[in-house]
Enzyme design. Sequence first.
Site, PDB file in Angstrom:
ATOM      1  N   ASP A 214       0.871  -1.168   0.000  1.00 32.60           N
ATOM      2  CA  ASP A 214       0.000   0.000   0.000  1.00 32.60           C
ATOM      3  C   ASP A 214       0.915   1.226   0.000  1.00 32.60           C
ATOM      4  O   ASP A 214       1.521   1.561   1.017  1.00 32.60           O
ATOM      5  CB  ASP A 214      -0.877  -0.078   1.264  1.00 32.60           C
ATOM      6  CG  ASP A 214      -1.564   1.238   1.594  1.00 32.60           C
ATOM      7  OD1 ASP A 214      -1.310   2.250   0.906  1.00 32.60           O
ATOM      8  OD2 ASP A 214      -2.347   1.261   2.554  1.00 32.60           O
ATOM      9  N   GLN A 217       0.960   6.466   1.163  1.00 32.79           N
ATOM     10  CA  GLN A 217       1.712   7.546   1.833  1.00 32.79           C
ATOM     11  C   GLN A 217       3.144   7.641   1.345  1.00 32.79           C
ATOM     12  O   GLN A 217       3.925   8.412   1.908  1.00 32.79           O
ATOM     13  CB  GLN A 217       1.711   7.322   3.358  1.00 32.79           C
ATOM     14  CG  GLN A 217       0.355   7.383   3.999  1.00 32.79           C
ATOM     15  CD  GLN A 217      -0.289   8.768   3.936  1.00 32.79           C
ATOM     16  OE1 GLN A 217       0.387   9.777   3.697  1.00 32.79           O
ATOM     17  NE2 GLN A 217      -1.595   8.827   4.108  1.00 32.79           N
TER      18      GLN A 217
HETATM   19  N1  PMP Z   1      -3.569   3.351   3.026  1.00 35.25           N
HETATM   20  C1  PMP Z   1      -2.983   4.364   3.646  1.00 35.25           C
HETATM   21  C2  PMP Z   1      -1.631   4.150   4.277  1.00 35.25           C
HETATM   22  C3  PMP Z   1      -3.624   5.598   3.722  1.00 35.25           C
HETATM   23  O1  PMP Z   1      -3.032   6.615   4.350  1.00 35.25           O
HETATM   24  C4  PMP Z   1      -4.894   5.753   3.131  1.00 35.25           C
HETATM   25  C5  PMP Z   1      -5.650   7.066   3.225  1.00 35.25           C
HETATM   26  N2  PMP Z   1      -5.603   7.662   4.470  1.00 35.25           N
HETATM   27  C6  PMP Z   1      -5.448   4.667   2.461  1.00 35.25           C
HETATM   28  C7  PMP Z   1      -4.763   3.490   2.432  1.00 35.25           C
HETATM   29  C8  PMP Z   1      -6.767   4.774   1.786  1.00 35.25           C
HETATM   30  O2  PMP Z   1      -6.650   5.635   0.701  1.00 35.25           O
HETATM   31  P1  PMP Z   1      -7.963   6.106  -0.096  1.00 35.25           P
HETATM   32  O3  PMP Z   1      -8.916   6.597   0.934  1.00 35.25           O
HETATM   33  O4  PMP Z   1      -7.448   7.184  -0.994  1.00 35.25           O
HETATM   34  O5  PMP Z   1      -8.463   4.911  -0.852  1.00 35.25           O
END
Ligand code: PMP
Length: 420
Positions: A214, A217
Site C-alpha cells: 500500500d 503515503q
Molecule cells: N492506506 C494508507 C496508508 C492511507 O493513508 C490511506 C488514506 N488515508 C489509504 C490506504 C486509503 O486511501 P484512499 O482513501 O485514498 O483509498
Amino acid sequence: MNEIAVTSNQVDKPRSFDVEKVRADFPALHQEVNGHPLVYLDNAATTQKPNAVIDALVDYYRGYNSNVHRGAHYLSDKATAAFEEARRTVSAFIHSLAAEQIIWTRGTTEAINLIAATWGRQNIQAGDVILVSTLEHHSDIVPWQMLALEKQAKVVPLPLTTSGEIDLNAFTDLLDSRVKLISLNHVSNALGTVNPVKEICALAKQYDITVVVDGAQAVAHFPVDVQDLGCDFYAFSGHKLYGPTGIGVLWGRRELLDAMPPYHFGGEMIERVSFSGTTFNQLPYKFEAGTPDIAGAIGLAAAIVYLTSLDRKAIVQHEHELLAYAIEKAKNIDGLVRVGTAEHAAGIFSFVVDGTHPADIGMLLDQQGVAVRTGHHCAQPLMESLGLPGTVRASFSMYNTKADVDSFFNALQKVLQLLR
Ligand code: PMP
C-alpha cells in the site's frame, strides 16, 4: 487492443526545488482560516492541488470532454489519447515494465479490494495465512478479513517494535508454507514509519509468498520503483499525490494480472458478449468496467509531471528537515510524547500530550488556522496496540516550510495553556 508502449513524458532537464516557488503554484495554501493564515498540515489525509492539476481538469472539461475508447470522433480520440498518455506517465513514474500493468481504480482502497476479490478469491484457501502489519490502515485490513472469513483463512498481524517499526525477527519467525500473502504499507499514515519493503519482499520470495504494498503515503514523498522493490502489487491514490480525488492506481506483476479474473463486469472490460457467453478484454481493460474517471487520470498525470519536474532528492531532504525541526521543537513542550520514533520516517509527526485529548488539541489548533488530523487515523488496531485512543498528526508535504512548523508549535503552546 493494441500494446501500449511505455514512454516517459518527463522531460530530461535540470530540476530544481524552491519551496516558495512551489507554494505559489498551490492556490489553496494562500488563504486565511479563522482569521489566521492557513497552515496546512493534513497532507497525509489529502494534499492540496497545484495549478497544473486544476488547469488540466478545467482544460479537459472545457475543451475535450468526451468518452474514451469508443467514439469515432475528434473529441473522443483526443480524450482517449490523453487518458492513455496518463497511464504511460504513471507507468514511468513507478518504473513499471509496461503501461498495461497500470489499472485505474478509485484509490488505494479500491485497489486493495480488487486484489482481495480477484487474486484473493482465486488463490487463498482454507487454513492459509495472510500477514498484515499492525501499522495498517483499515483499508489494508478489512478486505483481507472479509476474504479470510469467506475462505476460512486467517489474518495474522505482524508485531511492531517499540519505535513503531515492523519487528523483522518476529516477522521471520512467522514465515512458513501456510503464509500465502503479506500486505503492508510502504509508509504508515499514522506514524510515518517507512517499512523495509524491499527486504520484506526478498524474504517473502524465499517462501513463494505474494506481497501487496500500500503505497498511499509513499509516492508523494520519495521515488518508487516497483521492479526494484520486488513486490507483486503496488497501490496508491491520486489525491495524496497532488492529484484529484476519485482516481488511484493498482500496479501488478503481469503474470498475476493476466491470471486474475475480472473485478467488475460491464462495458469496456469485455471482448465479446453474446447470450451464449462472454469473453473478456486484455489488460488493463479487463479490470476497468464502465466509463472511467477520465478527468481524474488526466489530472493525476498532470500532478506527476509537475512533481517530477522538481528535484525529488531536494524534496526528500526538505521534508526530512521539516520533520527533524518539528522533533527538535517538540522537546520544548512539556508532556508531549512523540508516537512512533522509527529511524526511517516520512513526513509525519504524531504525538499525544499528557492530560489532554487529541480531539481538543485539533479543534483549538483549527481556531488558529492550523489544520491537523486527530484520532485513530483509520488504524484502530495500531492504536489499540499502543494503548492510545488516538494521536494528533501533523503531516508535512513539500510545500510546507519551517515557518509552518513554527506557527504550528506557537499555536500548540497557546492551545495547551488553554487546556491545562
Ligand atoms: N492506506 C494508507 C496508508 C492511507 O493513508 C490511506 C488514506 N488515508 C489509504 C490506504 C486509503 O486511501 P484512499 O482513501 O485514498 O483509498
